[in-house]
Design a protein around this motif. Structure first.
Motif, PDB file in Angstrom:
ATOM      1  N   ARG A 325       0.841  -1.183   0.000  1.00 16.53           N
ATOM      2  CA  ARG A 325       0.000   0.000   0.000  1.00 16.53           C
ATOM      3  C   ARG A 325       0.887   1.248   0.000  1.00 16.53           C
ATOM      4  NH1 ARG A 325      -5.168  -0.786   2.203  1.00 16.53           N
ATOM      5  NH2 ARG A 325      -5.049   1.107   3.463  1.00 16.53           N
ATOM      6  N   GLY A 326       0.308   2.366  -0.414  1.00 17.10           N
ATOM      7  CA  GLY A 326       1.083   3.598  -0.396  1.00 17.10           C
ATOM      8  C   GLY A 326       0.652   4.546  -1.493  1.00 17.10           C
ATOM      9  N   SER A 327       1.411   5.599  -1.691  1.00 19.18           N
ATOM     10  CA  SER A 327       1.075   6.606  -2.692  1.00 19.18           C
ATOM     11  C   SER A 327       2.225   6.783  -3.684  1.00 19.18           C
ATOM     12  CB  SER A 327       0.744   7.945  -2.034  1.00 19.18           C
ATOM     13  OG  SER A 327       1.825   8.419  -1.248  1.00 19.18           O
ATOM     14  N   VAL A 328       1.854   7.216  -4.878  1.00 15.61           N
ATOM     15  CA  VAL A 328       2.800   7.487  -5.965  1.00 15.61           C
ATOM     16  C   VAL A 328       2.449   8.850  -6.532  1.00 15.61           C
ATOM     17  CG1 VAL A 328       3.687   6.742  -8.215  1.00 15.61           C
ATOM     18  CG2 VAL A 328       3.014   5.020  -6.502  1.00 15.61           C
ATOM     19  N   VAL A 329       3.462   9.664  -6.813  1.00 16.78           N
ATOM     20  CA  VAL A 329       3.251  11.011  -7.358  1.00 16.78           C
ATOM     21  C   VAL A 329       4.020  11.147  -8.656  1.00 16.78           C
ATOM     22  CG1 VAL A 329       3.495  13.494  -6.969  1.00 16.78           C
ATOM     23  CG2 VAL A 329       3.004  11.968  -5.031  1.00 16.78           C
ATOM     24  N   THR A 330       3.366  11.708  -9.667  1.00 18.36           N
ATOM     25  CA  THR A 330       4.054  12.089 -10.891  1.00 18.36           C
ATOM     26  C   THR A 330       3.609  13.497 -11.258  1.00 18.36           C
ATOM     27  OG1 THR A 330       4.629  11.399 -13.154  1.00 18.36           O
ATOM     28  CG2 THR A 330       2.350  11.046 -12.451  1.00 18.36           C
ATOM     29  N   LEU A 331       4.053  14.009 -12.390  1.00 18.79           N
ATOM     30  CA  LEU A 331       3.844  15.411 -12.731  1.00 18.79           C
ATOM     31  C   LEU A 331       2.979  15.571 -13.976  1.00 18.79           C
ATOM     32  CD1 LEU A 331       7.520  16.696 -12.307  1.00 18.79           C
ATOM     33  CD2 LEU A 331       5.752  16.480 -10.551  1.00 18.79           C
ATOM     34  N   LEU A 332       2.059  16.521 -13.909  1.00 16.87           N
ATOM     35  CA  LEU A 332       1.362  16.979 -15.106  1.00 16.87           C
ATOM     36  C   LEU A 332       2.117  18.242 -15.541  1.00 16.87           C
ATOM     37  CD1 LEU A 332      -2.527  17.274 -15.534  1.00 16.87           C
ATOM     38  CD2 LEU A 332      -0.869  18.641 -16.804  1.00 16.87           C
ATOM     39  N   CYS A 333       2.952  18.082 -16.560  1.00 17.73           N
ATOM     40  CA  CYS A 333       3.975  19.099 -16.844  1.00 17.73           C
ATOM     41  C   CYS A 333       3.459  20.308 -17.596  1.00 17.73           C
ATOM     42  CB  CYS A 333       5.116  18.473 -17.627  1.00 17.73           C
ATOM     43  SG  CYS A 333       5.879  17.062 -16.790  1.00 17.73           S
ATOM     44  N   ASP A 334       2.584  20.096 -18.577  1.00 20.35           N
ATOM     45  CA  ASP A 334       2.033  21.219 -19.333  1.00 20.35           C
ATOM     46  C   ASP A 334       0.763  20.766 -20.033  1.00 20.35           C
ATOM     47  OD1 ASP A 334       3.103  19.642 -21.354  1.00 20.35           O
ATOM     48  OD2 ASP A 334       4.325  21.215 -22.240  1.00 20.35           O
ATOM     49  N   PRO A 335      -0.045  21.712 -20.560  1.00 25.41           N
ATOM     50  CA  PRO A 335      -1.343  21.359 -21.123  1.00 25.41           C
ATOM     51  C   PRO A 335      -1.236  20.758 -22.520  1.00 25.41           C
ATOM     52  CG  PRO A 335      -0.996  23.728 -21.289  1.00 25.41           C
ATOM     53  CD  PRO A 335       0.177  23.173 -20.526  1.00 25.41           C
ATOM     54  N   GLY A 336      -2.209  19.912 -22.844  1.00 24.75           N
ATOM     55  CA  GLY A 336      -2.205  19.240 -24.136  1.00 24.75           C
ATOM     56  C   GLY A 336      -2.561  20.111 -25.315  1.00 24.75           C
ATOM     57  N   ASP A 337      -3.139  21.288 -25.058  1.00 30.03           N
ATOM     58  CA  ASP A 337      -3.526  22.124 -26.195  1.00 30.03           C
ATOM     59  C   ASP A 337      -2.318  22.654 -26.956  1.00 30.03           C
ATOM     60  OD1 ASP A 337      -2.652  24.012 -24.381  1.00 30.03           O
ATOM     61  OD2 ASP A 337      -4.595  25.007 -24.147  1.00 30.03           O
ATOM     62  N   ARG A 338      -1.132  22.506 -26.412  1.00 26.05           N
ATOM     63  CA  ARG A 338       0.082  22.883 -27.133  1.00 26.05           C
ATOM     64  C   ARG A 338       0.490  21.820 -28.148  1.00 26.05           C
ATOM     65  NH1 ARG A 338       4.019  25.447 -22.360  1.00 26.05           N
ATOM     66  NH2 ARG A 338       2.545  27.069 -21.698  1.00 26.05           N
ATOM     67  N   TYR A 339      -0.155  20.654 -28.097  1.00 27.60           N
ATOM     68  CA  TYR A 339       0.282  19.516 -28.900  1.00 27.60           C
ATOM     69  C   TYR A 339      -0.865  18.862 -29.670  1.00 27.60           C
ATOM     70  CZ  TYR A 339       3.883  20.076 -25.325  1.00 27.60           C
ATOM     71  OH  TYR A 339       4.830  20.601 -24.475  1.00 27.60           O
ATOM     72  N   LEU A 340      -1.891  19.622 -29.980  1.00 26.59           N
ATOM     73  CA  LEU A 340      -3.037  19.039 -30.688  1.00 26.59           C
ATOM     74  C   LEU A 340      -2.637  18.484 -32.049  1.00 26.59           C
ATOM     75  CD1 LEU A 340      -5.849  21.629 -29.845  1.00 26.59           C
ATOM     76  CD2 LEU A 340      -5.291  19.483 -28.678  1.00 26.59           C
ATOM     77  N   ASP A 341      -1.605  19.081 -32.655  1.00 25.83           N
ATOM     78  CA  ASP A 341      -1.142  18.615 -33.957  1.00 25.83           C
ATOM     79  C   ASP A 341      -0.127  17.484 -33.850  1.00 25.83           C
ATOM     80  OD1 ASP A 341       0.826  20.210 -32.839  1.00 25.83           O
ATOM     81  OD2 ASP A 341       1.407  21.173 -34.726  1.00 25.83           O
ATOM     82  N   LYS A 342       0.148  17.049 -32.622  1.00 29.02           N
ATOM     83  CA  LYS A 342       1.092  15.955 -32.423  1.00 29.02           C
ATOM     84  C   LYS A 342       0.440  14.798 -31.677  1.00 29.02           C
ATOM     85  CE  LYS A 342       5.592  18.159 -32.852  1.00 29.02           C
ATOM     86  NZ  LYS A 342       6.940  18.308 -32.265  1.00 29.02           N
ATOM     87  N   TYR A 343       0.473  14.838 -30.355  1.00 33.86           N
ATOM     88  CA  TYR A 343       0.084  13.677 -29.563  1.00 33.86           C
ATOM     89  C   TYR A 343      -1.411  13.392 -29.600  1.00 33.86           C
ATOM     90  CZ  TYR A 343       4.634  15.234 -27.969  1.00 33.86           C
ATOM     91  OH  TYR A 343       5.918  15.678 -27.938  1.00 33.86           O
ATOM     92  N   TYR A 344      -2.200  14.348 -30.036  1.00 35.80           N
ATOM     93  CA  TYR A 344      -3.645  14.138 -30.146  1.00 35.80           C
ATOM     94  C   TYR A 344      -4.081  14.040 -31.603  1.00 35.80           C
ATOM     95  CZ  TYR A 344      -3.607  15.050 -25.195  1.00 35.80           C
ATOM     96  OH  TYR A 344      -3.338  14.963 -23.849  1.00 35.80           O
ATOM     97  N   SER A 345      -3.128  13.885 -32.494  1.00 37.25           N
ATOM     98  CA  SER A 345      -3.404  13.779 -33.919  1.00 37.25           C
ATOM     99  C   SER A 345      -3.093  12.368 -34.409  1.00 37.25           C
ATOM    100  CB  SER A 345      -2.560  14.797 -34.699  1.00 37.25           C
ATOM    101  OG  SER A 345      -2.586  14.521 -36.080  1.00 37.25           O
ATOM    102  N   ASP A 346      -4.110  11.655 -34.889  1.00 36.91           N
ATOM    103  CA  ASP A 346      -3.879  10.318 -35.438  1.00 36.91           C
ATOM    104  C   ASP A 346      -3.019  10.384 -36.697  1.00 36.91           C
ATOM    105  OD1 ASP A 346      -5.372   9.190 -33.407  1.00 36.91           O
ATOM    106  OD2 ASP A 346      -7.228   9.124 -34.568  1.00 36.91           O
TER     107      ASP A 346
END
Length: 374
Positions: A325-346
């Protein structure tokens, strides 16, 4: 040892170090940068829902809520204070940075705040949205075709213009006060104080300069916590190989497709001895993870968030398998709207030859069963 630029700057600026006008400008510039931090509320710690019987909590530190929209706002503020207090940033003279995007956006903001020009030296493949944001904050974009030449071109440009090369890759780990002063590590532990597992088992970060992972790991050691720090590295980056082989001279020929993280050389601000673990993450897995994040909590994030989230989910699966049991932390580094033409583009995925389906299936299987498929 001083760099050639710093030696040149020291020689040419000796005459005005005691100039009352310069000292007045310096005091006001430092006040403005510190006031920015004073105005900013702390960033949120978001929960990624996991099945209650697992006894594991997963959090994302949402750095996208900074005024310039990314984790790099903290770094840029620290670098500007460092450069100002060292006498390197001078009125009317440009600040130059080698950056693939988010650091440059944040540095452009601070340059405008104190009234100096800013030039970002970046790969020609940098997303159009990041370039727009740099220019929105008053910066200029200076493109190079080979990302490996960014460092030399930045130093040369600063020398030609009489400006200061910020050099985030060298100074990131030393510009930040890693012992506290509301750095990202201290903020995470303070926000976890009332949670059921206030001392996380793992914190997962990614590495561009390496400054964030150095801050997190040093703070954990300094405070004598049992928390472990893992760094997730994308394809086309040498940090993982350099860490596993203990070779500080390792390099790679290609540039990272995950903007903001992954480097072709071992950067001076990356402190391998401070961290506990590294994971190599396929780029398709990073994209699958940010798309899963949107499905689960309704938030779009950049690819570096996906790299860290993939590794955090793998650690969660290991904890489930071991009954821990326990907790894990990671980071949400920046918003996805900067990458709509990349990581959200098939279309972009197809162009890059990335198939995210197997990795999306892995995440679905984990969240449904608690098991990580072999």
């Amino acid at each position: 040892m001083s760099t050639p630029q710093q030696t040149r700057t020291a020689v040419t600026l000796d005459a005005d170090r005691t100039d009352p006008a310069y000292r007045s400008w310096l005091k006001e510039a430092v006040r403005k940068v510190q006031a920015d931090a004073n105005r900013s509320a702390d960033t949120h710690l978001l929960r990624f829902p996991l099945p209650e019987p697992w006894g594991i909590d997963l959090y994302l530190k949402d750095e996208s809520t900074h005024p310039t929209g990314s984790l790099k706002h903290r770094l840029a503020r620290s670098l500007f204070l460092y450069g100002l207090c060292n006498g390197w940033i001078r009125p009317g003279r440009p600040v130059v940075e080698a950056s693939s995007g988010s650091t440059a956006v944040s540095e452009a903001y601070f340059a405008k705040l104190i009234g100096v020009p800013f030039v970002a030296v970046m790969p020609r493949t940098t997303s159009a949205e990041k370039c727009r944001l740099i220019e929105f904050h008053g910066g200029q974009c200076h493109f190079v075709d080979d990302p490996r030449t960014m460092y030399e071109e930045s130093a040369a440009l600063a020398a030609r213009t009489g400006g200061h090369y910020m050099d985030q890759f060298t100074y990131a780990e030393r510009a930040t006060d890693w012992r506290g002063n509301n750095n990202i590590a201290e903020s995470i532990f303070r926000q976890l104080e009332m949670e059921r597992f206030p001392e996380p088992a793992w914190i997962v970060a990614t590495a561009g300069t390496g400054g964030t992972s150095a801050t997190l790991a040093r703070y954990v050691h300094y405070m004598q916590y049992d928390t472990r720090v893992c760094v997730a590295d994308p394809e086309n980056s040498c940090f993982y190989e350099g860490w596993t082989t203990a070779d500080p001279d390792v390099t790679c020929d290609s540039s990272s497709r995950i903007e903001g993280i992954g480097r072709p050389r071992m950067e001076p601000s990356f402190v391998p001895g401070a961290i506990d673990r590294m994971m190599k993450v396929p780029d398709a897995a990073s994209v699958a993870a940010v798309r899963a994040l949107e499905r689960v909590i309704g938030r779009r994030a950049g690819g570096s968030t996906g790299t860290g989230l993939w590794s955090a989910l793998r650690i969660v699966a290991e904890m489930v398998a071991e009954g821990r049991r326990g907790s894990v932390v990671t980071l949400l580094c920046d918003p996805g709207d900067r990458y709509l033409d990349k990581y959200y583009s098939d279309a972009w995925l197809a162009q890059q030859g990335l198939d995210i389906a197997p990795f999306s299936d892995t995440i679905t299987t984990l969240l449904d069963t608690g098991a990580w498929p072999d």
